[in-house]
Design a protein around this motif. Structure first.
Motif, short mmCIF file in Angstrom:
data_model
loop_
_atom_site.label_atom_id
_atom_site.label_comp_id
_atom_site.label_asym_id
_atom_site.label_seq_id
_atom_site.Cartn_x
_atom_site.Cartn_y
_atom_site.Cartn_z
N THR A 23 -25.75 -17.87 36.27
CA THR A 23 -26.67 -17.02 35.52
C THR A 23 -27.78 -16.39 36.36
N VAL A 24 -27.98 -16.88 37.61
CA VAL A 24 -29.07 -16.28 38.39
C VAL A 24 -28.84 -14.78 38.55
N PRO A 25 -29.92 -14.01 38.52
CA PRO A 25 -29.79 -12.55 38.48
C PRO A 25 -29.54 -11.89 39.83
N SER A 26 -29.59 -12.66 40.93
CA SER A 26 -29.38 -12.05 42.25
C SER A 26 -28.91 -13.13 43.22
N MET A 27 -28.38 -12.67 44.35
CA MET A 27 -27.93 -13.59 45.39
C MET A 27 -29.13 -14.33 46.01
N VAL A 28 -30.27 -13.63 46.09
CA VAL A 28 -31.44 -14.31 46.64
C VAL A 28 -31.85 -15.47 45.74
N ALA A 70 -29.85 -17.06 43.90
CA ALA A 70 -28.82 -18.08 44.10
C ALA A 70 -29.15 -18.93 45.32
N ALA A 71 -29.59 -18.28 46.40
CA ALA A 71 -29.96 -19.03 47.60
C ALA A 71 -31.14 -19.96 47.30
N ARG A 72 -32.10 -19.46 46.53
CA ARG A 72 -33.25 -20.32 46.19
C ARG A 72 -32.79 -21.51 45.35
N LEU A 73 -31.83 -21.28 44.48
CA LEU A 73 -31.33 -22.36 43.63
C LEU A 73 -30.65 -23.44 44.46
N VAL A 74 -29.87 -23.02 45.45
CA VAL A 74 -29.24 -24.00 46.35
C VAL A 74 -30.33 -24.76 47.11
N GLY A 75 -31.34 -24.04 47.53
CA GLY A 75 -32.46 -24.70 48.22
C GLY A 75 -33.14 -25.73 47.35
N GLU A 76 -33.32 -25.39 46.07
CA GLU A 76 -33.95 -26.35 45.16
C GLU A 76 -33.05 -27.56 44.93
N ALA A 77 -31.75 -27.32 44.88
CA ALA A 77 -30.83 -28.45 44.71
C ALA A 77 -30.93 -29.41 45.89
N VAL A 78 -31.01 -28.86 47.11
CA VAL A 78 -31.16 -29.71 48.29
C VAL A 78 -32.46 -30.51 48.20
N ARG A 79 -33.52 -29.82 47.75
CA ARG A 79 -34.82 -30.52 47.67
C ARG A 79 -34.79 -31.62 46.63
N GLU A 80 -34.03 -31.39 45.56
CA GLU A 80 -33.92 -32.45 44.55
C GLU A 80 -33.21 -33.67 45.14
N VAL A 81 -32.15 -33.42 45.91
CA VAL A 81 -31.44 -34.54 46.55
C VAL A 81 -32.37 -35.24 47.55
N CYS A 115 -28.14 -31.71 56.73
CA CYS A 115 -27.20 -30.88 55.97
C CYS A 115 -27.54 -29.41 56.21
N SER A 116 -26.55 -28.55 56.08
CA SER A 116 -26.79 -27.11 56.15
C SER A 116 -25.71 -26.42 55.33
N PHE A 117 -26.02 -25.22 54.89
CA PHE A 117 -25.17 -24.50 53.95
C PHE A 117 -25.07 -23.04 54.34
N ILE A 118 -23.90 -22.44 54.04
CA ILE A 118 -23.76 -20.99 54.08
C ILE A 118 -23.43 -20.56 52.65
N LEU A 119 -24.18 -19.59 52.15
CA LEU A 119 -23.93 -19.06 50.81
C LEU A 119 -23.75 -17.57 50.90
N GLY A 120 -22.62 -17.08 50.35
CA GLY A 120 -22.41 -15.63 50.35
C GLY A 120 -21.72 -15.21 49.09
N GLY A 121 -21.78 -13.90 48.81
CA GLY A 121 -21.08 -13.42 47.64
C GLY A 121 -21.64 -12.11 47.13
N GLN A 122 -21.26 -11.80 45.88
CA GLN A 122 -21.68 -10.54 45.27
C GLN A 122 -21.77 -10.68 43.77
N LEU A 123 -22.80 -10.06 43.20
CA LEU A 123 -22.96 -9.96 41.76
C LEU A 123 -22.68 -8.51 41.37
N ARG A 124 -22.17 -8.33 40.17
CA ARG A 124 -21.81 -6.98 39.72
C ARG A 124 -23.02 -6.06 39.78
N GLY A 125 -22.79 -4.87 40.40
CA GLY A 125 -23.88 -3.90 40.49
C GLY A 125 -24.80 -4.12 41.67
#
Lengths: 301, 301
Positions: free
Chosen positions: B76-81, B83-94, B111-121
């Motif tokens: 549901t996140v509105p942008s890839m940025v 999404a990256a912040r959400l992954v960052g928050e998940a790491v911080r929760e762990v 730990c380290s992560f690569i996140l990539g992708g595309q949202l419509r538009g």
């Protein structure tokens, strides 16, 4: 950081080192990391150093100061193994003298050495000496050592070097290995010291300092990269075929399967449009290379 | 250890990961390091993970568990940025949950992560997320990220990848990079997960798991090494010319000049025999390549 490599092949020994030293990115300088002990007709020993510069220089100072009569030096030890032990003892002496003070400043006792050479009447030998003063030796299965920033330059050596490699090819290999490292790590820098020792010569016959103006090194620097890109272009690109099944997870499956499809439980999950069939590489012959500018066809793999 | 690479080129995204995990050399297993979030027609996100397996799996669990209504998810996140912040928050929760206990066992929160992708538009985006939960993004000057054992595989990517690289060539580049890494580090292993995302497709169309039986990867594995050795043979060997001067030290000189000649003060120092003239590379044109089996002549450098 440093990158040094020593190789032992049937025809001789190759030694190559960079000269960049730094105490942080705003404090970069130049210092030789190769020292050669030559007694023409009797012995040639080459020492390469990496790690904390003060520690490695202190070790060299111990090795090159005059000794009391009867104490062995690199000029008098009866074998290369004894020479390696002597270098190890020199490191231990520096450790005894300096490690406590270094520890109190949070500085690691970081150093490593490559020692190679030949004494008259004996075989060539090549060793890597650790900060603890002990050491290992090359073998026909592993005819080289690297110290410092070794990873970028390792693949090419592993692919081409064997004890049967001619001496000048081994030198070329060392230079290509160094070139890959220079491109990838700013703490390794020109100029370079290259010494190629010919088996049983018992003197230094081939030595060069290579800087930006050296034509041979510049040729390697530009040609290797061009040829790699050419080879890269000649290798066939992957071909994708329609897949019977691209693994998708549904709820309840192993959570580490790669594809996590959306379900209504995750919020609005209406799938949009006609899905194109997924494709996979699984059972595919590589395609013929492109017919454009890339070079001769390679037979299908 | 792991090796994962993500690339962003004009035509799309490439994601490649290995599957070897270990808790020491006698405890080796297999675990996927790629997770794909696909809502066909709406969004595709790909996450690659490296580091401590329990930490990365815990992060994935946080990201894939159902959330309270109104809390954002990767669906549901509105942008890839975001999404990256959400992954960052998940790491911080762990980190909040586990780091104290890990520290008491002397285990680093690695730990380290690569996140990539595309949202419509929106445009395709590619990020690298750190253990601290913050992140960086690719640019046209730096269109890729690597996590895990990155050094062996970096030179080939640096030499060939640009944003204009066609998508299948970028995939080939990633596979060659992985091949170099597999050869040099035992903690990186088959099978591999490869996902090639076509710009604006908004679905997974190209995905493969590559193991020892995959013909394409085997072709790369054998052909790349053969062609490198062939190119290596075609590059001219160094040519040595008689040198006017090979630097030698005499007592009192800078102690880090490379050649330390023997003097009577070091014990018996009688020089044996006629010294051959020393040779150097300093001002030399590379020779023509050997006319033997090695391949076509290269013009002098």
């Amino acid at each position: 950081m440093t990158y040094c490599v020593g190789m032992l092949v049937d025809e001789g020994l190759v030694f190559l080192s960079d000269t960049r030293t730094n105490a942080g990115v705003d404090h970069v300088s130049t210092s030789r990391k190769m020292v050669v002990f030559e007694d023409p007709g009797e012995r040639v020993l080459v020492l390469l150093v990496a790690g904390n510069l003060a520690i490695t220089q202190a070790t060299l100072q111990v090795l090159t100061e005059p000794q009391e009569a009867g104490r062995p030096t690199l000029w008098t030890v009866p074998s290369m193994v004894e020479a390696a032990r002597l270098v190890g003892e020199a490191v231990r002496e520096v450790h005894r003298r300096d490690s406590e003070a270094l520890t109190s400043f949070g500085v690691e006792f970081n150093c490593s050495f490559i020692l190679g050479g030949q004494l008259r009447g004996q075989s060539m030998r090549l060793f890597q000496i650790y900060a603890a003063g002990n050491f290992i030796e090359t073998s026909s299965m592993n005819p080289y050592f690297q110290i410092g920033e070794s990873k970028y330059g390792k693949p090419i050596i592993d692919r081409v070097l064997t004890p049967a490699t001619p001496l000048d090819e081994a030198a070329k290999c060392a230079l290509i290995s160094m070139d890959s490292t220079l491109r990838s790590n700013l703490s390794v820098g020109l100029p370079l010291d290259l010494l190629v020792y010919e088996c049983d010569s018992l003197r230094v016959t081939r030595y060069a300092t290579l800087d930006q103006s050296n034509e041979y090194f510049q040729m390697i620097h530009s040609t290797w990269g061009e040829r790699l890109r050419q080879v890269f272009g000649e290798i066939p690109d992957p071909v994708w075929s329609d897949a019977a099944h691209v693994p998708r997870r549904s709820r309840g499956d192993d959570p580490v399967l790669p594809i996590v499809p959306r379900s209504p439980l995750d919020g609005h999950g209406v799938q949009g449009g006609q899905a194109r069939p997924a494709q996979t590489l699984a059972q595919v012959q590589p395609s013929a290379p492109h017919a454009d500018s890339r070079g001769p066809d390679t037979p299908p793999g």
